[in-house]
Structures are given as structure tokens and as C-alpha cells.
Design a protein around this motif. Structure first.
Motif, PDB file in Angstrom:
ATOM      1  N   PRO A 188     -11.982   7.021   2.887  1.00 21.74           N
ATOM      2  CA  PRO A 188     -10.576   6.606   2.822  1.00 21.74           C
ATOM      3  C   PRO A 188     -10.257   5.825   1.550  1.00 21.74           C
ATOM      4  O   PRO A 188     -10.971   4.881   1.189  1.00 21.74           O
ATOM      5  N   PHE A 189      -9.231   6.267   0.870  1.00 23.78           N
ATOM      6  CA  PHE A 189      -8.712   5.592  -0.318  1.00 23.78           C
ATOM      7  C   PHE A 189      -9.774   5.434  -1.406  1.00 23.78           C
ATOM      8  O   PHE A 189      -9.730   4.520  -2.222  1.00 23.78           O
ATOM      9  N   GLY A 190     -10.747   6.375  -1.409  1.00 23.59           N
ATOM     10  CA  GLY A 190     -11.901   6.228  -2.286  1.00 23.59           C
ATOM     11  C   GLY A 190     -11.546   6.091  -3.747  1.00 23.59           C
ATOM     12  O   GLY A 190     -12.067   5.214  -4.452  1.00 23.59           O
ATOM     13  N   ALA A 191     -10.657   6.950  -4.271  1.00 30.09           N
ATOM     14  CA  ALA A 191     -10.333   6.902  -5.696  1.00 30.09           C
ATOM     15  C   ALA A 191      -9.629   5.603  -6.051  1.00 30.09           C
ATOM     16  O   ALA A 191      -9.867   5.020  -7.123  1.00 30.09           O
ATOM     17  N   VAL A 192      -8.756   5.110  -5.170  1.00 29.33           N
ATOM     18  CA  VAL A 192      -8.025   3.871  -5.435  1.00 29.33           C
ATOM     19  C   VAL A 192      -8.983   2.680  -5.398  1.00 29.33           C
ATOM     20  O   VAL A 192      -8.905   1.774  -6.238  1.00 29.33           O
ATOM     21  N   VAL A 193      -9.882   2.691  -4.436  1.00 27.67           N
ATOM     22  CA  VAL A 193     -10.884   1.621  -4.364  1.00 27.67           C
ATOM     23  C   VAL A 193     -11.753   1.636  -5.614  1.00 27.67           C
ATOM     24  O   VAL A 193     -12.045   0.588  -6.212  1.00 27.67           O
ATOM     25  N   ASP A 194     -12.158   2.814  -6.028  1.00 25.99           N
ATOM     26  CA  ASP A 194     -12.980   2.946  -7.225  1.00 25.99           C
ATOM     27  C   ASP A 194     -12.278   2.363  -8.446  1.00 25.99           C
ATOM     28  O   ASP A 194     -12.895   1.733  -9.300  1.00 25.99           O
ATOM     29  N   ALA A 195     -10.971   2.541  -8.502  1.00 30.24           N
ATOM     30  CA  ALA A 195     -10.215   2.073  -9.659  1.00 30.24           C
ATOM     31  C   ALA A 195     -10.013   0.559  -9.648  1.00 30.24           C
ATOM     32  O   ALA A 195     -10.024  -0.076 -10.707  1.00 30.24           O
ATOM     33  N   LEU A 196      -9.819  -0.034  -8.470  1.00 25.97           N
ATOM     34  CA  LEU A 196      -9.345  -1.413  -8.420  1.00 25.97           C
ATOM     35  C   LEU A 196     -10.355  -2.421  -7.898  1.00 25.97           C
ATOM     36  O   LEU A 196     -10.179  -3.627  -8.110  1.00 25.97           O
ATOM     37  N   ASP A 197     -11.398  -1.971  -7.216  1.00 26.96           N
ATOM     38  CA  ASP A 197     -12.264  -2.917  -6.517  1.00 26.96           C
ATOM     39  C   ASP A 197     -12.958  -3.882  -7.468  1.00 26.96           C
ATOM     40  O   ASP A 197     -13.016  -5.090  -7.216  1.00 26.96           O
ATOM     41  N   ASP A 198     -13.524  -3.381  -8.564  1.00 21.84           N
ATOM     42  CA  ASP A 198     -14.187  -4.267  -9.524  1.00 21.84           C
ATOM     43  C   ASP A 198     -13.218  -5.308 -10.074  1.00 21.84           C
ATOM     44  O   ASP A 198     -13.560  -6.486 -10.231  1.00 21.84           O
ATOM     45  N   HIS A 199     -12.009  -4.872 -10.366  1.00 22.90           N
ATOM     46  CA  HIS A 199     -11.015  -5.801 -10.919  1.00 22.90           C
ATOM     47  C   HIS A 199     -10.681  -6.890  -9.917  1.00 22.90           C
ATOM     48  O   HIS A 199     -10.549  -8.066 -10.289  1.00 22.90           O
ATOM     49  N   LEU A 200     -10.563  -6.527  -8.637  1.00 23.67           N
ATOM     50  CA  LEU A 200     -10.240  -7.511  -7.611  1.00 23.67           C
ATOM     51  C   LEU A 200     -11.364  -8.509  -7.437  1.00 23.67           C
ATOM     52  O   LEU A 200     -11.122  -9.683  -7.129  1.00 23.67           O
ATOM     53  N   GLU A 201     -12.586  -8.063  -7.615  1.00 18.08           N
ATOM     54  CA  GLU A 201     -13.726  -8.967  -7.476  1.00 18.08           C
ATOM     55  C   GLU A 201     -13.706 -10.046  -8.552  1.00 18.08           C
ATOM     56  O   GLU A 201     -14.090 -11.185  -8.310  1.00 18.08           O
ATOM     57  N   GLU A 202     -13.199  -9.701  -9.719  1.00 20.62           N
ATOM     58  CA  GLU A 202     -13.209 -10.647 -10.838  1.00 20.62           C
ATOM     59  C   GLU A 202     -11.888 -11.392 -10.989  1.00 20.62           C
ATOM     60  O   GLU A 202     -11.859 -12.537 -11.424  1.00 20.62           O
ATOM     61  N   HIS A 203     -10.772 -10.735 -10.635  1.00 14.52           N
ATOM     62  CA  HIS A 203      -9.457 -11.334 -10.859  1.00 14.52           C
ATOM     63  C   HIS A 203      -8.569 -11.051  -9.655  1.00 14.52           C
ATOM     64  O   HIS A 203      -7.896 -10.025  -9.607  1.00 14.52           O
ATOM     65  N   LEU A 204      -8.562 -11.947  -8.700  1.00 11.85           N
ATOM     66  CA  LEU A 204      -7.720 -11.769  -7.513  1.00 11.85           C
ATOM     67  C   LEU A 204      -6.330 -12.310  -7.803  1.00 11.85           C
ATOM     68  O   LEU A 204      -6.154 -13.496  -8.070  1.00 11.85           O
ATOM     69  N   PRO A 205      -5.305 -11.450  -7.780  1.00 11.24           N
ATOM     70  CA  PRO A 205      -3.948 -11.936  -8.052  1.00 11.24           C
ATOM     71  C   PRO A 205      -3.407 -12.748  -6.889  1.00 11.24           C
ATOM     72  O   PRO A 205      -3.965 -12.756  -5.791  1.00 11.24           O
ATOM     73  N   GLU A 206      -2.282 -13.435  -7.139  1.00 15.02           N
ATOM     74  CA  GLU A 206      -1.622 -14.219  -6.096  1.00 15.02           C
ATOM     75  C   GLU A 206      -0.888 -13.271  -5.151  1.00 15.02           C
ATOM     76  O   GLU A 206       0.161 -12.740  -5.497  1.00 15.02           O
ATOM     77  N   LEU A 207      -1.453 -13.051  -3.983  1.00 17.51           N
ATOM     78  CA  LEU A 207      -0.888 -12.073  -3.055  1.00 17.51           C
ATOM     79  C   LEU A 207      -0.384 -12.690  -1.761  1.00 17.51           C
ATOM     80  O   LEU A 207       0.444 -12.113  -1.078  1.00 17.51           O
TER      81      LEU A 207
ATOM     82  N   ASP B  45      -8.864  11.928  -0.153  1.00 11.12           N
ATOM     83  CA  ASP B  45      -8.573  11.996   1.278  1.00 11.12           C
ATOM     84  C   ASP B  45      -7.066  11.934   1.516  1.00 11.12           C
ATOM     85  O   ASP B  45      -6.281  11.604   0.614  1.00 11.12           O
ATOM     86  N   GLU B  46      -6.657  12.233   2.735  1.00  9.17           N
ATOM     87  CA  GLU B  46      -5.236  12.244   3.076  1.00  9.17           C
ATOM     88  C   GLU B  46      -4.594  10.874   2.905  1.00  9.17           C
ATOM     89  O   GLU B  46      -3.427  10.759   2.538  1.00  9.17           O
ATOM     90  N   GLY B  47      -5.366   9.812   3.180  1.00  9.07           N
ATOM     91  CA  GLY B  47      -4.822   8.464   3.024  1.00  9.07           C
ATOM     92  C   GLY B  47      -4.406   8.189   1.593  1.00  9.07           C
ATOM     93  O   GLY B  47      -3.357   7.591   1.346  1.00  9.07           O
ATOM     94  N   THR B  48      -5.222   8.619   0.631  1.00 11.05           N
ATOM     95  CA  THR B  48      -4.880   8.418  -0.778  1.00 11.05           C
ATOM     96  C   THR B  48      -3.614   9.173  -1.140  1.00 11.05           C
ATOM     97  O   THR B  48      -2.733   8.652  -1.837  1.00 11.05           O
ATOM     98  N   ILE B  49      -3.484  10.416  -0.670  1.00  8.59           N
ATOM     99  CA  ILE B  49      -2.296  11.208  -0.984  1.00  8.59           C
ATOM    100  C   ILE B  49      -1.067  10.584  -0.338  1.00  8.59           C
ATOM    101  O   ILE B  49       0.009  10.513  -0.944  1.00  8.59           O
ATOM    102  N   GLU B  50      -1.194  10.122   0.893  1.00 12.26           N
ATOM    103  CA  GLU B  50      -0.077   9.445   1.553  1.00 12.26           C
ATOM    104  C   GLU B  50       0.341   8.206   0.767  1.00 12.26           C
ATOM    105  O   GLU B  50       1.531   7.933   0.591  1.00 12.26           O
ATOM    106  N   LEU B  51      -0.649   7.435   0.312  1.00 11.08           N
ATOM    107  CA  LEU B  51      -0.357   6.233  -0.464  1.00 11.08           C
ATOM    108  C   LEU B  51       0.384   6.589  -1.749  1.00 11.08           C
ATOM    109  O   LEU B  51       1.384   5.949  -2.102  1.00 11.08           O
ATOM    110  N   LEU B  52      -0.087   7.598  -2.462  1.00  8.48           N
ATOM    111  CA  LEU B  52       0.577   8.008  -3.692  1.00  8.48           C
ATOM    112  C   LEU B  52       2.007   8.478  -3.404  1.00  8.48           C
ATOM    113  O   LEU B  52       2.933   8.199  -4.169  1.00  8.48           O
ATOM    114  N   ASP B  53       2.179   9.199  -2.308  1.00  5.77           N
ATOM    115  CA  ASP B  53       3.512   9.656  -1.930  1.00  5.77           C
ATOM    116  C   ASP B  53       4.435   8.471  -1.686  1.00  5.77           C
ATOM    117  O   ASP B  53       5.593   8.458  -2.113  1.00  5.77           O
ATOM    118  N   TYR B  54       3.918   7.452  -1.016  1.00  5.11           N
ATOM    119  CA  TYR B  54       4.708   6.238  -0.775  1.00  5.11           C
ATOM    120  C   TYR B  54       5.087   5.571  -2.093  1.00  5.11           C
ATOM    121  O   TYR B  54       6.235   5.141  -2.287  1.00  5.11           O
TER     122      TYR B  54
END
Length: 992
Positions: A108-127, A192-201
């Protein structure tokens, strides 16, 4: 080392690595990069580079862009994404890249996780804690970052997917806040379908920041949903689709250079078809080009060249390459060593050889294949039995280091055997982990578990039985929008269950009937329920009650109220052998058929009983009967009990989400939007209506989409966003669902209200007649029918057709029902419209009577409309003091509610009786005091532009255009776009 444990690394669902071959910093996309050793230099591609260049400039200027690169395998899409990276860096835009992978498509959301996970580990934005909580299950790096800083999340609390997608959009906005963001996702045909749904959103609700989302995919392997997403981006004017075409023969010669003969160039061009990767692979080999039929993605010559490349490796290097291909596209040395059954030193030495031969390329502590096709070749070069054993070794290793089930599941699926209980348990756990966030993936794992389960396998020791797992699968499929599959699973369950397992069969039949209804197949739903009831020896037993209740709901939807009441009459209010929840459910169903049958007193009494029962019932008593609770909520709206309805809708939503029953959430959200809107809480109503539409799109049910879009349209009309309202209503009507049922007619009603708001009176009248079946055999509820008659009385009165207005007012009087005073108030308001021109004093009294009843029920929008009519009637009668007071109340009401168009109308009427009303935003120097921007918008309206076209032309949002229009209406003293055009043509303010 970066400090993460092996378990943390394994828990991270990374199917892939960053795009290889990234260009040097500081080059724009119009500049070609020098090729790295072994890489084909970039030649041609001027059309693609121009689009990338333009997209970067637009993003830098603050415009969201979605760029899709489409091309066959090896066409050079990844290399072009590298050029996009270089151009982003040159413009000081941040870049995050990831990709999906062939053998990890269920992640689930593999490509998005691959893109952002390292960045989140080092720089967590104010969420904020709420957003972080939503993102935690998706991004493993967040768990380590926030550990100890927020409460532990226990269990698998269901999360509505649209909430997760909204949280990701918020994340992208924060990441882009300072430097902008280019999010690159490669190979999304494997996503996966979750990634496509997310992109559609994200395409439909773009991040409000300098963001580009760039994807690359193979059209021949793209899912229908991915293709639709790309088309939607083009239609929404935010997207670019660029086809990456093969190189020409001249470009191939340029790539190969002057040292290659013309004959060899021609040979390589013909064998590669101009495909850069094929060309590279063939140029590496000095063997004669192979011939033969094409198999799979690769031409025979390319396949032979890759096999030759792998065959030149040492035995250890080949084995490690094969193990790495089994492990992941991006892999740690330890995982490759486990798969290959070699020691760590041997694996590291083999990796040195693989890097030297450019089979794999090193990254930050990991390695990746130079291209997915190379991994594909390495995977295929291993024997099938060896691959199975390698998957088993990896699964065992991941279990030993404590990896979560979702990470182990891919390898367990490929290595598990029938009857392997630990494997089944892993797959079930993985499915449950993603049941609400990524239900398509969850269904995949549950089906994999079922394949390993022996027939008639009992439950126990933490495992569900095969029957229970099938029920779980059907529910997950329904949540994921796979309604047809969910229905078939439920019907399979009915075939497997013994004929005398009445309670379990009733549960399965009820679920199957729900799916049939969601698929707009009411006749099949009813037949299924009746068949099961006939097979029961005692049709009044507790086991039969769920079927009877679903039958009541079906007949109510079909407006067969007498039949629904007949079924209810056979059911007592309570019984000693009932579960406690059944009493609540039966009570919740009783009000609607009674009200529809004209028995208002009974309906109100039933509603009071149900309200008391719900107040004392725990949430678990509601959970089994969400469809019945929904009927109670909607009945309360039709009875004018909007405050109670909102309270019950809110609670039902909490229960539905907590228990994962997301199939009913769009219906509940739509009802809550209607309640909020009628009560005058338009900002809340608009937000809830948007959520309803998003959830309905994910469920993929025509019925739910119509429900949600209808309410979104009505709220937009009340808010003064009539063009948006019409667009929503048109989409609802265009689905073609709900013909002959209340909800289908409501879509036409919503369309009529939007048309009237736009000043298109004749079309509005036609739409009302369509919604009401010409008032001959209407399928609308009493309040909506009264609203139709009241609206037509107002339209005819405005046209000066007093007799026609009186006829509609008289018709409204005949629709009154004792006991629903706020509904009946619309009949009084219709009478006020009709009497305005002939007896304004009586019109004012009728309008005040309506206003008082509506205010007592808390229905502020319609109460404000009644006060405005009282004010205009007093003005017509010459009582300016009373007129001013009523118009003041109306204007204050509309302003508090956020009803912009109605507020503008009230302000216009106030000016007519001498009240000085400041124009919103102050007066400008243009006609009627319009500001420069307002005059721009008004001029484009006069030229026939739609709100969307104006927004695109002026580089603003549609909502901003709607706000400007509201101010324009007020300043010009008009109530429609037609009025704006007339006012500009006259060159005056349009005020009296």
C-alpha cells in the motif's frame, strides 16, 4: 549506519528506490546531461523537455501541475524524470522521488512511501497530532520520529481513506511551504490501488502550494483507474500527458557515436526499435543479435543480451543477484544474503562485482537494480523452486527480526503451503492491518489466506474459520468499492453454509442484499431476501428479523410504503429471545414508513421512542444495524427534526467509522450535510458534503454518489455558489441511478434549485417538473414537494403571473400535514409570494407566520427567506419601518449562515427602503463601485465565461471567483449572472 534497527528497516514498506541516473545539480530540463558511464546519452526529446520546463516554471509561480510520462518499457521515462529533477534543483525546488516495483505491487502506497519516508525521518514538518496520527500507519519513519511525543496508537482503528488522503495533501503542502516540491513517482503502472486513489484525490483537490507531481507509466500495463486519472488531470486543466516515443534512426546513430558503422547502427536500430534501454543492452553485447518471437516485455535480442550479461557473472554474484531480485527492487545486503543462502562477506563481495558490472547501483546503505527490466531478467533466471525457497527464507528472517505482517506477507504468499497455519495467520493479520486504509490490498491478502486454508477449515487458536474469513473478505471488498466481488463472495458464503445455519445465512444474505442495493440492483436484493425468508421454518424467529428489516429498507427505498409497513406490522417491538440491539433497530425503522403513509402522529411518536432508545443504547448495539439507524436519521429530517437528525447522524458516523462499516458513511455524511445546511451551518455543511462525495467515490456506488452530490449541490446553492451547484447536480443526474426512487428525484430537485439561482428560470421550471413527475406521481418527500410548489409560486409572482402563483400556493396548501409545522411553513411562504402584488399586507402576515415556525425548528436559511419576503411585502404596503426591521433580520441571518447570494438580495432590498448598506470589500472605481478585480470577473461573466474558465484565466481558485461574484451581485444589486450582464450593458450600478 543511520541508527535504524533491522526491524525498522524491514517494517518500512519500500518496494523500490529512487530513480537511478539522476542528473547533476544546476541544469535545467532544456539542457542535456552528460551520460554516466554505461548510460546512453540523452538525445532528442525536445518536446518532452519543453513540457517539463513549462511545468517547472508554472509550479515555481504557484500553480499545481500533474505531469504524466507515458512510454513502453525502456523508453527513457526514468531518464527524463532525472532531467525534471535537474530542472527542479536549478529552480531551487525540493525533490522527492520514489517508484513502484513489479514484484511488490500489493504494497500500500509503496511509491509514495519510497519518495517521502526518508525525508520524514530527517525533517518532520509541523502537521499537528491529528494529522500525524492519520499518517502513522502509512509512513513507518514517523513512528520512530514521534515515539514518546504522542499517545500510543493501539489496535487497528479504521481511518476513512479520504481523511488519510487529505492528511497526505496537508503533508505535501507543508513540505512545499518553503522551497516548493517536485514529487516524482516512477513505474506507477505497478502501483497499488491506494496510490492511484491518492493521486486521483490530489488531482481533484490539488495541494495549495508550489507542487508538481510527476509520474511515469507504461500505457499497456496501466489500470483503467490510472488511465482515468491521467484523463481527469487533462480535463481539470492541471495535467500534462507526454508520450515518450522511440528514437529515430538518426538519433540512434547519434547515441552510438561515430565509431559504430552505419551497418551496425541500422542493425541495432531495427533490433531495438529505437528503444533506449534495448539499444543500451544490445550495444553492451558483442554476440550476434538473437532472432525469434517476442515473449513478454522484451524482444528476443534484448532478452538474450540480458541473459548473456548475467551469465558472465561469477556463481556467487549470479546467486546474489537472483536473491536480490526475489527480495526487492531496492535491497539491503543482509536480505540479499539470506535469500541467496550466502554469508554476509560473500554477499558484499558479490555486490562489488554486480556494481562493477552495472547490474546494481549503490545507494544510502542499500542497492538497486539499474533498471526494473534487469531485475525482471535476474528473477526469471532463477529456477522456480529455488525462488520459492528464497521467499521462504526471507519470510523466516523477517519474522525473526520482528517485521510486521504486512512486510512478510508478500514472501509468505509465495512460499506458504495449504494448511500452513502460521502463514495463514500472517496473511490474515496483513489483511486486517489495511482493511480500511487500503481495502484492495487487504482483500488481496485475505484471498491469499483463503487459498492456503483447507476446505471447511475450522477456526481456533487465533484463526478465523473459512466461513468467517469469507464474511470478512466480503465486507472488505464492499469497503474498497469492489461491490460486485463483495456480492459474489457473500453469495459464495450462502452456497457453503448449511441450510439450517439460519442466523449465519441471514447475516450473509443481508450483506449480499446490501451490495445488490449499492449496485443499483434492488430487484435482485429483494429476491435474495425473500428466498432466504421462505427457507426459514419460522419466518418470525429472531434469525429472520435481519432479513425482514432489510426488506423493509428495500421497500421503503422503492416507495412501497404499504408493503414496508406490512412487514413491520408482523414484527413486535421486543421479544425475550431478541438480542438487545434488535429492539433499537426495529424502533429506528418504524418512523419512515409511518410518515410516508401520512401517519404523522405515529411517525413522531415512533421517532421519540427511537430517540430514547438510542440515548441509552451503547454503541455496540448500534453497530450491527447501521442501515436501520440511517433510516431513522433521514426520517427525522423529513419530520423537520433537524437538530435531532444531526445529533444522530454524528453518532452513527462515529460508530460506522469505529467499526469499519464505511459503506454506509457516504449516506450518513450526506444526511448530516442536509441537516447542517437546513440549520444554517453552511460552512460545516459544505465540508461534510465534500467528505460525503469523496467517500462515495471510493465506495464506487452510483446510489451513494447521487446521495452525496445532491446534498453537495444543495449546500452550494444555499451558499451562493450556484455554478458549482449546477455542476454537482448535473453529475448526479448523469449517473442515471435512482430512476423512480426518492434519491434519483432529489438529484433533479437539486439541479432545479441551482438553475433558479443562476437566473435560468425556464430551465429551472422544467427541472422541477422532472423532479416531481409533473406532480402527478411524485417520488419526493412532503417537504421537498412543498419547496417545489413554493419556488414555483415565487417564480410566477416575480413574472407578474398572480393567478398562476396563487394556483401553486393553493397546491402547497393541499400538501400540508398536521404535526410538521416547519414543513407546512413553506405553504405559508408560497401564499406570501402569491399575495405580494395584490394584498401585500396579508403577504407580510403569511410570511411572518412561516418565519416563526421555521425559526422554532432552527431552520435559519428558510426562516431568513421568509423574513425577506415579509420585508418586501411591508415595503410594497408602504410600511418602511417594518420592512427595514424584517430585512435587517434576514440580512443578519444570511450573513451569519454564509448564504452569500441571499445576503446580497437582502442588501439590495434594504437599499430600496433607504438603508445604507456598505458594499463588501469597499467601493471601487468601476461601475457600481466594483473593484478592479471584480470588474475583471464581471466582464468575463458578460463574455460568457464559466466560473472555472474565469479561475483558469485569472490564475485563482473557483471559490475565489464565487466570492467575487457574490460581492458583484451585492454591489450591482442583482441576483444572477444575467443581471450582471444587463447591468454592465447599461453602464450603471443596477440599483434603484
Amino acid at each position: 549506519m543511520d541508527g535504524r534497527t533491522d526491524q525498522q528497516r524491514a517494517d518500512r514498506p519500500r518496494p523500490a528506490g529512487h530513480s537511478p541516473g539522476g542528473p547533476a545539480t544546476g541544469r535545467g530540463p532544456g539542457e542535456r546531461n552528460d551520460a554516466r558511464p554505461g548510460q546512453v546519452p540523452l538525445v532528442g526529446r525536445h518536446d518532452v523537455l519543453q513540457v517539463l520546463d513549462e511545468s517547472l516554471d508554472e509550479a515555481a509561480a504557484g500553480v499545481f501541475r500533474f505531469v504524466a510520462l507515458a512510454g513502453e518499457p525502456g523508453a527513457g521515462k526514468t531518464r527524463l524524470l532525472g532531467e525534471l529533477t535537474a530542472g527542479a534543483v536549478a529552480r531551487k525546488l525540493a525533490v522527492s522521488s520514489g517508484r513502484a516495483a513489479e514484484f511488490e505491487q500489493e504494497m500500500p502506497f509503496g511509491a509514495v512511501v519510497d519518495a517521502l519516508d526518508d525525508h520524514l525521518e530527517e525533517h518532520l514538518p509541523e502537521l499537528g497530532p491529528a494529522t500525524v496520527k492519520l499518517l502513522l500507519p502509512v509512513f513507518p519513519a514517523l513512528a520512530a520520529v514521534v515515539q514518546g511525543t504522542m499517545p500510543t496508537v493501539t489496535g487497528n482503528t479504521p481511518v476513512a481513506r479520504y481523511q488519510l488522503y487529505r492528511a497526505v495533501r496537508r503533508l505535501l503542502e507543508q513540505l512545499a511551504a518553503e522551497d516548493g516540491l517536485v514529487l516524482i513517482l516512477d513505474d506507477v503502472h505497478w502501483a497499488d490501488e491506494g496510490t492511484i486513489e491518492l493521486l486521483d484525490y490530489l488531482v481533484r483537490h490539488p495541494p495549495r502550494a508550489r507542487v508538481i507531481i510527476a509520474v511515469a507509466y507504461r500505457p499497456a500495463q496501466a489500470s483503467a483507474r490510472l488511465a482515468a486519472l491521467v484523463e481527469a488531470s487533462l480535463q481539470g486543466a492541471c495535467g500534462h500527458r507526454v508520450r515518450v516515443r522511440p528514437l529515430t534512426e538518426d538519433e540512434v546513430a547519434q547515441v552510438l557515436g561515430p565509431n559504430v558503422t552505419a551497418t551496425r547502427c541500422r542493425e541495432l536500430f531495427e533490433a531495438s526499435g529505437g528503444n533506449p534501454f534495448y539499444l543500451e543492452a544490445l550495444a553492451r553485447s558483442e554476440e550476434p543479435l538473437a532472432e525469434g518471437p517476442r515473449e513478454g516485455d522484451l524482444p528476443p535480442a534484448v532478452r538474450a543480451a540480458l541473459q548473456m550479461e548475467l551469465s558472465g557473472l561469477s556463481p556467487d554474484a549470479l546467486r546474489v543477484a537472483q536473491g536480490a531480485a526475489v527480495a526487492a527492487d531496492e535491497f539491503a545486503p543482509a536480505l540479499a544474503a539470506v535469500a541467496a543462502e550466502v554469508s554476509d562477506p560473500v554477499a558484499l563481495s558479490a555486490l562489488d562485482e554486480l556494481v562493477a558490472r552495472d547490474i546494481v547501483r549503490p545507494g544510502a546503505g542499500r542497492f538497486r537494480f539499474r533498471h526494473p527490466l534487469v531485475r525482471h531478467a535476474a528473477y526469471g533466471s532463477a529456477a522456480a523452486g529455488w525462488r520459492l525457497a528464497a521467499h521462504a527464507r526471507i519470510a523466516t528472517y523477517l519474522a525473526e527480526i520482528g517485521a510486521v505482517a504486512a512486510v512478510r506477507a508478500r514472501h509468505v504468499e509465495r512460499s506458504g503451503r495449504v494448511g500452513d497455519r502460521p502463514a495463514i495467520a500472517t496473511l490474515v493479520e496483513a489483511g486486517r492491518a489495511y482493511a480500511t486504509q487500503a481495502p484492495v490490498t487487504a482483500a488481496h491478502w485475505l484471498k491469499a489466506a483463503l487459498r492456503l486454508m483447507p476446505e471447511n477449515a475450522p477456526g481456533g487458536a487465533g484463526l478465523p474459520s473459512r466461513i468467517d474469513l469469507l464474511m470478512e473478505l466480503a465486507q472488505v471488498q464492499s469497503v474498497g468499492g469492489a461491490l460486485t466481488e463483495g456480492r459474489e463472495t457473500a453469495r459464495t458464503l450462502l452456497r457453503l453454509l448449511p441450510g439450517d445455519a439460519y442466523e449465519r445465512r441471514a447475516k450473509a444474505a443481508r450483506l449480499a442484499a446490501l451490495m445488490e442495493r449499492q449496485l443499483d440492483r434492488p430487484h435482485e436484493a429483494r429476491s435474495l431476501l425473500l428466498d432466504e425468508l421462505r427457507n426459514m421454518p419460522d419466518p418470525r424467529s429472531p434469525a429472520a428479523i435481519p432479513l425482514r428489516m432489510r426488506l423493509v429498507a428495500e421497500r421503503t427505498m422503492r416507495l412501497e410504503f404499504r408493503a414496508a409497513q406490512a412487514v413491520l406490522d408482523l414484527m413486535p417491538d421486543d421479544s425475550d429471545d431478541w438480542e438487545p440491539s434488535l429492539r433499537v433497530a426495529v424502533a429506528a425503522l418504524r418512523p419512515m414508513p409511518a410518515f410516508a403513509g401520512g401517519r404523522v402522529a405515529d411517525a413522531l411518536r415512533y421517532a421519540e421512542v427511537a430517540d430514547r432508545l438510542l440515548h441509552t443504547a451503547p454503541n455496540e448495539h448500534l453497530a450491527d444495524w447501521m442501515d436501520a439507524i440511517a433510516w431513522l436519521c433521514w426520517a427525522e429530517t423529513m419530520l423537520g427534526r433537524y437538530g435531532n437528525a444531526a445529533r444522530h447522524f454524528e453518532r452513527a458516523l462515529d460508530v460506522a467509522r469505529d467499526t469499519g462499516q464505511l459503506y454506509v458513511v457516504p449516506n450518513l455524511l450526506a444526511g448530516l450535510a442536509r441537516s447542517y445546511g437546513t440549520l444554517g451551518n453552511l460552512a460545516q455543511a459544505a465540508s461534510v458534503a465534500e467528505d460525503a462525495v469523496e467517500e462515495a467515490r471510493l465506495v464506487v456506488s452510483g446510489q451513494q454518489i447521487v446521495f452525496a452530490l445532491t446534498q453537495q449541490s444543495l449546500v452550494a446553492t444555499w451558499s451562493g455558489n450556484e455554478e458549482t451547484a449546477l455542476r454537482h447536480a448535473d453529475e448526479a443526474v448523469a449517473t442515471g441511478a435512482g430512476i423512480g426512487e426518492w434519491w434519483g428525484s432529489m438529484a433533479h430537485y437539486a439541479r432545479a434549485m441551482a438553475l433558479f439561482g443562476l437566473g435560468r428560470q425556464d430551465e429551472g421550471v422544467q427541472a422541477i417538473m422532472k423532479a416531481t413527475n409533473g406532480f402527478e406521481t411524485p417520488t419526493l418527500d412532503q417537504r421537498t414537494l412543498l419547496s417545489c410548489a413554493e419556488t414555483l409560486a415565487q417564480v410566477e409572482a416575480a413574472r407578474g403571473r398572480r393567478d398562476a402563483a396563487l394556483e401553486w400556493a393553493e397546491r402547497a396548501q393541499h400538501m400540508r400535514l398536521d404535526g410538521v409545522d416547519s414543513n407546512n411553513a413553506l405553504a405559508d411562504l408560497a401564499r406570501a409570494h402569491a399575495l405580494l402584488n395584490g394584498d401585500p399586507g396579508e403577504a407580510a402576515r403569511a410570511a411572518l407566520t412561516a418565519a416563526e415556525a421555521l425559526e422554532a425548528a432552527g431552520e435559519r436559511i428558510d426562516a431568513g427567506r421568509a423574513r425577506m419576503r415579509a420585508g418586501t411585502a411591508y415595503a410594497e404596503a408602504g410600511d418602511r419601518k417594518a420592512a427595514r426591521e424584517q430585512l435587517r433580520i434576514a440580512a443578519d441571518t444570511f450573513q451569519a449562515c454564509g448564504a452569500r447570494t441571499l445576503h446580497g438580495q437582502a442588501a439590495r432590498e434594504q437599499r430600496r427602503v433607504g438603508v445604507r448598506v456598505p458594499a463588501p470589500g469597499g467601493r471601487g472605481s468601476g461601475p457600481g463601485g466594483l473593484s478592479k478585480r471584480e470588474y475583471e470577473v464581471a466582464s468575463l461573466v458578460a463574455e460568457g465565461y464559466t466560473n472555472s474558465q474565469i479561475a483558469e484565466r485569472l490564475f485563482v481558485s473557483v471559490r475565489t471567483v464565487e466570492t467575487h461574484l457574490s460581492h458583484i451581485f451585492t454591489k450591482l444589486g442583482v441576483s444572477s449572472r444575467v443581471g450582471v450582464v444587463s447591468s454592465l450593458n447599461r453602464g450603471d450600478s443596477g440599483r434603484d
